[in-house]
Write an enzyme that holds these catalytic residues in place. Structure first.
Site, PDB file in Angstrom:
ATOM      1  N   SER A 131       9.131  -1.736   7.571  1.00  0.00           N
ATOM      2  CA  SER A 131       9.549  -1.856   6.183  1.00  0.00           C
ATOM      3  C   SER A 131      10.664  -2.887   6.044  1.00  0.00           C
ATOM      4  O   SER A 131      10.488  -4.044   6.411  1.00  0.00           O
ATOM      5  CB  SER A 131       9.952  -0.472   5.646  1.00  0.00           C
ATOM      6  N   ASP A 156      -1.379   0.593   2.239  1.00  0.00           N
ATOM      7  CA  ASP A 156       0.059   0.641   1.973  1.00  0.00           C
ATOM      8  C   ASP A 156       0.295   0.210   0.528  1.00  0.00           C
ATOM      9  O   ASP A 156       0.118  -0.960   0.174  1.00  0.00           O
ATOM     10  CB  ASP A 156       0.799  -0.288   2.940  1.00  0.00           C
ATOM     11  N   HIS A 175       2.099   3.592   4.207  1.00  0.00           N
ATOM     12  CA  HIS A 175       3.322   3.004   4.770  1.00  0.00           C
ATOM     13  C   HIS A 175       3.768   3.844   5.973  1.00  0.00           C
ATOM     14  O   HIS A 175       4.735   4.603   5.905  1.00  0.00           O
ATOM     15  CB  HIS A 175       4.382   3.009   3.672  1.00  0.00           C
TER      16      HIS A 175
END
Length: 653
Positions: free
Chosen positions: A201, A307, A338
């Site tokens: 991320s 995602d 994610h």
């Protein structure tokens, strides 16, 4: 392989001093003496007795405007024995804003410290696993977070310099100090400077951004679900993807010190990122794709194809830019949202990551550079490989929507369509609502499908959908999605775990200490049975028809043409299923609605989807029983046959 927690024997690490000496003789002798070069690093060093220390690296910036150069905190765990033997070691680094506010990994681990301020718990398994194998692990607090000075600027100069300065220090080009405010300096004399960055991320985003500076010493990055351009995190051609901006994200991770000092930086973020969706200098600074030509590090990219946080447009445009510049690269694509690969394919992930770092940072000839470039999850826990990605036979094919026998239920093929379709934006409906009613003429979408396929059809890469639409109001948002119509069992990416369920048992990945366990909760695939799968989507504000950079009011009754960029994917529509294209307005929960509820009329003769098909138009003809003639195809944008550039082994040491 993992060590089940209930069976773990710390005696595995017995007699470390003696074992280390013997193993080092076998592992680190020259090829002439040992008979062959090493192919794998082994856990010969003591984790229990590893050196744990902290330094503060001078970034050269004064982001908080206190008259002093910002220092970022760097927590280090490294094996003690190499320094005693005069050997220098490589570094694995995770630079993150999350070490104190939010935690890392599936169990949201935070850094913890002893009375001397040295790290006790380093989140995740990297230190436990790699330090005994001869790597140092470095956890960097981005400026404005945890124990660092400065201000968070959400992917801008301060964020990137936070980590780049550490790479510079590891390579003898920057200063570091033994305390946050003191004058005693610290040297990285224990490392050879060869650094690999990893993270998920925001952390993976920083890895992308630092690589895009071309900094010397950064040999590889492993971005997991990383952003490649921050504009595309918040907008899609002017259409807002969230009801908040980067100022909210900055506040979320700011340390108390930063919150007290960084009001001016916060205001710059607000001013630089207007909710209009217009491109500003703020976004240019945070666009790493434009600097892909500077990347010297190899890239092992990992992303969930579902995602919906960091959408795979980020992956697609970054991957294409790297391909154009001949960057050595590898990729994993999962069915998850994610999610870190440690939590959906743990054993294979640790093994592959181990081999990758051994190859890139230690220079071991272990064959990973000759292995297939791509691993792709085709069904839950079922993986396939591709020699290159997208496959070299992939071409973009222009598919045309056409009117069907019922209004709102159209066809999708190779021949140019005619006529119009009309829909009205309904912000209460989403892509799954549209797909569920694809064969019904509903007022909220225009849907187009092939017939049942006679053969499998694989789409691999990024798609584009061009529409010509006439709105009834001065504002309008558009969505385009590709759908596999047919029953399947998939990872439930819309559930809380985004495709995984966390269990109670643990597996262990290296030795532990009292304050830092290597044992993590096991997960399993969380699956769901579906009648359709949305596998790629894209959005736009029709007011951005003339420019990606600036939107304008629309004239009701006037037609406008705009191209929507759809997220990268790799999906096989099986024999018997149908491929569908849906064009609609607001995609609930994925983009924000416009200020009006327009009705839009599509000109089908000027609407098309350019999709990356393995086998090109011939594959589409075959899958649809050759019902239509095949037009010429063009090579997939920015990729063609992906190029892999391998450095010679001597360049890796």
């Amino acid at each position: 392989m993992p060590i089940p927690a209930r069976r773990m024997r710390f005696t595995t690490w017995r007699s470390l001093a003696t074992a280390a000496t013997a193993a080092l003789m076998a592992t680190f002798l020259t090829p002439a003496a040992a008979g062959a070069a090493p192919r794998e690093s082994t856990p010969v060093y003591s984790y229990e007795h590893a050196i744990r220390e902290a330094v503060w690296v001078d970034t050269g910036l004064d982001g908080d405007s206190d008259g002093k150069k910002d220092r970022v905190a760097v927590d280090i765990v490294r094996p003690r024995e190499p320094a005693q033997q005069g050997r220098k070691i490589p570094v694995i680094m995770d630079a993150s804003p999350y070490y104190s506010c939010c935690g890392r990994g599936n169990e949201s681990q935070l850094k913890t410290y002893d009375a001397n301020g040295n790290v006790v718990q380093m989140p995740l398994f990297y230190d436990n696993y790699f330090v005994p194998r001869g790597y140092a692990f470095v956890g960097v607090d981005l400026a404005g977070t945890n124990r660092s000075d400065g201000c968070v600027d959400v992917g801008g100069r301060s964020d990137i310099q936070s980590a780049k300065a550490v790479v510079d220090w590891l390579n003898g080009r920057a200063k570091a100090y033994t305390s946050r405010t003191g004058s005693a300096t610290a040297k990285a004399s224990w490392t050879n400077g060869r650094t690999g960055m990893i993270g998920k991320s925001w952390d993976g985003t920083i890895a992308n951004g630092v690589a895009a500076t071309g900094v010397e010493g950064l040999k590889t990055i492993v971005p997991i679900s990383g952003i490649s351009s921050w504009y595309d995190y918040y907008f899609a051609k002017g259409a807002p993807l969230y009801d908040s901006g980067p100022d909210w994200l900055s506040n979320y991770v700011d340390s108390p010190d930063a919150q007290a000092k960084c009001a001016a930086v916060q205001q710059k973020i607000v001013d630089g990122a207007p909710r209009t969706g217009d491109w500003t200098r703020f976004w240019t600074e945070r666009d790493y794709v434009k600097d892909a030509g500077k990347v010297k590090a190899s890239v092992f990219a990992v992303h969930g194809m579902q995602d919906l946080n960091v959408r795979t447009k980020h992956l697609g445009q970054w991957w294409n830019a790297l391909a154009k510049n001949g960057v050595e690269r590898k990729i994993w694509l999962s069915q998850t949202g994610h999610v870190d690969p440690f939590d959906y394919r743990r054993g294979a992930w640790v093994d592959t990551l181990h081999r990758w770092f051994d190859h890139e940072l230690l220079g071991y000839d272990n064959g990973i550079d000759k292995a297939p470039m791509a691993d792709i999850e085709r069904h839950p826990d079922q993986w396939v490989t591709s020699r290159v990605w997208p496959p070299s036979s992939t071409d973009t094919v222009k598919l045309r929507p056409g009117q069907g026998t019922r209004a709102g239920v159209g066809t999708l093929g190779l021949t140019t369509g005619s006529g119009t379709e009309t829909f009205t934006d309904d912000p209460q409906l989403s892509e799954t609502d549209w797909a569920a009613h694809i064969d019904q003429p509903t007022p909220d979408k225009a849907g187009f499908t092939t017939g049942p396929l006679a053969h499998d059809l694989r789409l691999s890469g990024s798609s584009k959908v061009t529409v010509t639409a006439t709105p009834t109001t001065a504002t309008a948002h558009l969505s385009a999605v590709l759908v596999d119509l047919g029953p399947d069992t998939i990872r439930d990416y819309n559930a809380a775990g985004e495709g995984i369920t966390t269990l109670t048992d643990r597996t262990c990945w290296g030795p532990s200490t009292t304050g830092d366990s290597s044992c993590f909760k096991v997960t399993k695939a969380n699956t769901t049975a579906v009648d359709y799968t949305v596998f790629s989507r894209g959005w736009a504000d029709l007011g951005n028809y003339a420019s990606d950079w600036k939107g304008v009011p629309l004239t009701p009754g006037k037609p406008y043409t705009i191209t929507l960029d759809l997220a990268a994917s790799d999906h096989v529509v099986p024999k018997g299923h149908r491929l569908a294209l849906i064009v609609a307005g607001t995609d609930k929960d994925l983009i924000d609605p416009p200020s009006t509820k327009p009705t839009l009329t599509l000109d089908l003769s000027r609407t098309s989807a350019r999709v990356p098909l393995v086998g090109g138009s011939k594959a589409f003809e075959k899958a649809t029983d050759g019902a239509t003639a095949a037009p010429s195809t063009t090579v997939l944008d920015g990729v063609g046959e992906p190029r892999t550039v391998h450095r010679v082994p001597g360049d890796r040491l």
